[in-house]
Write a protein that holds these residues in place. Structure first.
Motif, PDB file in Angstrom:
ATOM      1  N   ALA A  80       9.426   7.504 -12.003  1.00 11.90           N
ATOM      2  CA  ALA A  80       8.412   6.502 -11.664  1.00 11.90           C
ATOM      3  C   ALA A  80       8.518   5.307 -12.599  1.00 11.90           C
ATOM      4  CB  ALA A  80       7.020   7.108 -11.729  1.00 11.90           C
ATOM      5  N   GLY A 122       2.470   9.107  -6.344  1.00  9.53           N
ATOM      6  CA  GLY A 122       2.978  10.472  -6.148  1.00  9.53           C
ATOM      7  C   GLY A 122       4.152  10.762  -7.059  1.00  9.53           C
ATOM      8  N   LEU A 123       5.048   9.804  -7.202  1.00  8.10           N
ATOM      9  CA  LEU A 123       6.209   9.972  -8.065  1.00  8.10           C
ATOM     10  C   LEU A 123       5.785  10.120  -9.525  1.00  8.10           C
ATOM     11  CD1 LEU A 123       9.310  10.101  -7.987  1.00  8.10           C
ATOM     12  CD2 LEU A 123       9.328   7.605  -8.324  1.00  8.10           C
ATOM     13  N   ASP A 141       0.829  -1.213   0.000  1.00 10.08           N
ATOM     14  CA  ASP A 141       0.000   0.000   0.000  1.00 10.08           C
ATOM     15  C   ASP A 141       0.861   1.260   0.000  1.00 10.08           C
ATOM     16  OD1 ASP A 141      -2.305  -1.538  -0.014  1.00 10.08           O
ATOM     17  OD2 ASP A 141      -2.679  -1.304   2.142  1.00 10.08           O
ATOM     18  N   ARG A 142       1.910   1.274   0.828  1.00 10.43           N
ATOM     19  CA  ARG A 142       2.802   2.442   0.887  1.00 10.43           C
ATOM     20  C   ARG A 142       3.535   2.630  -0.447  1.00 10.43           C
ATOM     21  NH1 ARG A 142       4.065   0.129   5.705  1.00 10.43           N
ATOM     22  NH2 ARG A 142       6.167  -0.395   5.031  1.00 10.43           N
ATOM     23  N   LEU A 143       3.973   1.519  -1.033  1.00  8.70           N
ATOM     24  CA  LEU A 143       4.663   1.588  -2.326  1.00  8.70           C
ATOM     25  C   LEU A 143       3.732   2.133  -3.411  1.00  8.70           C
ATOM     26  CD1 LEU A 143       7.183   1.009  -4.001  1.00  8.70           C
ATOM     27  CD2 LEU A 143       6.334  -1.334  -4.314  1.00  8.70           C
ATOM     28  N   HIS A 144       2.492   1.690  -3.392  1.00  6.39           N
ATOM     29  CA  HIS A 144       1.516   2.194  -4.350  1.00  6.39           C
ATOM     30  C   HIS A 144       1.362   3.712  -4.229  1.00  6.39           C
ATOM     31  CE1 HIS A 144      -2.939   2.625  -5.587  1.00  6.39           C
ATOM     32  NE2 HIS A 144      -2.171   2.873  -6.618  1.00  6.39           N
ATOM     33  N   LEU A 145       1.182   4.183  -3.014  1.00  4.77           N
ATOM     34  CA  LEU A 145       1.036   5.628  -2.795  1.00  4.77           C
ATOM     35  C   LEU A 145       2.278   6.388  -3.235  1.00  4.77           C
ATOM     36  CD1 LEU A 145      -0.762   5.669   0.681  1.00  4.77           C
ATOM     37  CD2 LEU A 145      -1.739   6.282  -1.545  1.00  4.77           C
ATOM     38  N   ARG A 146       3.436   5.848  -2.903  1.00  4.90           N
ATOM     39  CA  ARG A 146       4.704   6.512  -3.252  1.00  4.90           C
ATOM     40  C   ARG A 146       4.891   6.578  -4.768  1.00  4.90           C
ATOM     41  NH1 ARG A 146       8.031   9.812  -4.042  1.00  4.90           N
ATOM     42  NH2 ARG A 146      10.223   9.661  -3.494  1.00  4.90           N
ATOM     43  N   LEU A 147       4.598   5.460  -5.452  1.00  3.61           N
ATOM     44  CA  LEU A 147       4.745   5.441  -6.909  1.00  3.61           C
ATOM     45  C   LEU A 147       3.726   6.358  -7.588  1.00  3.61           C
ATOM     46  CD1 LEU A 147       5.447   1.668  -7.595  1.00  3.61           C
ATOM     47  CD2 LEU A 147       7.022   3.577  -7.956  1.00  3.61           C
ATOM     48  N   GLN A 193       4.921  13.733  -9.933  1.00  2.00           N
ATOM     49  CA  GLN A 193       6.029  14.677  -9.753  1.00  2.00           C
ATOM     50  C   GLN A 193       7.207  14.414 -10.678  1.00  2.00           C
ATOM     51  OE1 GLN A 193       6.827  14.094  -5.630  1.00  2.00           O
ATOM     52  NE2 GLN A 193       4.887  15.015  -4.972  1.00  2.00           N
TER      53      GLN A 193
END
Length: 193
Positions: free
Chosen positions: A139, A130-131, A122-128, A134
């Protein structure tokens, strides 16, 4: 045929509002011709197609149906005075909710992903995500790394499963798939280049 799907199980547990005949049975698929070419002929089991026209059976109702073979509770439809065009206005929400309960049961039987790994995903999904907004090139590079990693781990897991000479029905339940799709998925990861 338009299927109700969800991400994890896809078409393996695709659902639809299936036809129920007056005797409670399920009719064979019907073929609808939407044009002048072979590609315009569509096979369906959706309840609305069983309208009694062109030698098709007349559905007395509908019920949730899943590609895995599961069937839900029948819901009668009073078709007296209903035109063909009004069939699309019939509310099949009850069937959709029944199918949702079936999917919940499939998820409960499937092998759980460990909580810490699920949280990391889940954290990786959110981070990717966002990337991707940006720095889209970064990404894509990260996603390439992730694909290579998952490919290697998937192949290792598939070899371990195959080496155990599994009961594909058991593997299928653990994955939330039928036995044949579980076997095909494992083979896909074994031979994917």
């Amino acid at each position: 045929m338009d299927l109700w799907t969800q991400d994890e199980f896809g078409e393996s547990h695709g659902g639809y509002a299936g036809a129920v005949l007056a005797d409670g049975s399920e009719p064979k698929p019907v073929y609808l011709d939407f044009g002048s070419s072979a590609a315009s002929i569509v096979e369906t089991r959706e309840w609305w197609a069983y309208d009694g026209r062109l030698s098709r059976p007349l559905a007395a109702g509908f019920r949730a149906a899943c590609m895995c073979g599961w069937r839900g509770t029948p819901y009668p439809v009073d078709r007296a005075g209903m035109s063909y065009d009004e069939l699309s206005e019939v509310d099949v929400l009850a069937a959709y909710e029944d199918w949702g309960e079936h999917i919940d049961a499939v998820e409960r039987r499937a092998i759980p992903v460990p909580d810490d790994l699920s949280d990391a995903i889940d954290r990786l999904h959110l981070r990717l995500a966002g990337l991707a907004d940006q720095a889209p090139v970064a990404a894509l590079r990260a996603i390439g790394d992730l694909e290579r990693l998952t490919h290697a781990v998937a192949r290792e897991a598939a070899y371990s499963i195959k080496d155990d000479e599994p009961d594909w029905e058991t593997v299928g339940v653990a994955l939330g798939l039928d036995a044949e799709r579980a076997r095909r998925l494992t083979s896909h990861y074994l031979w994917r280049t």
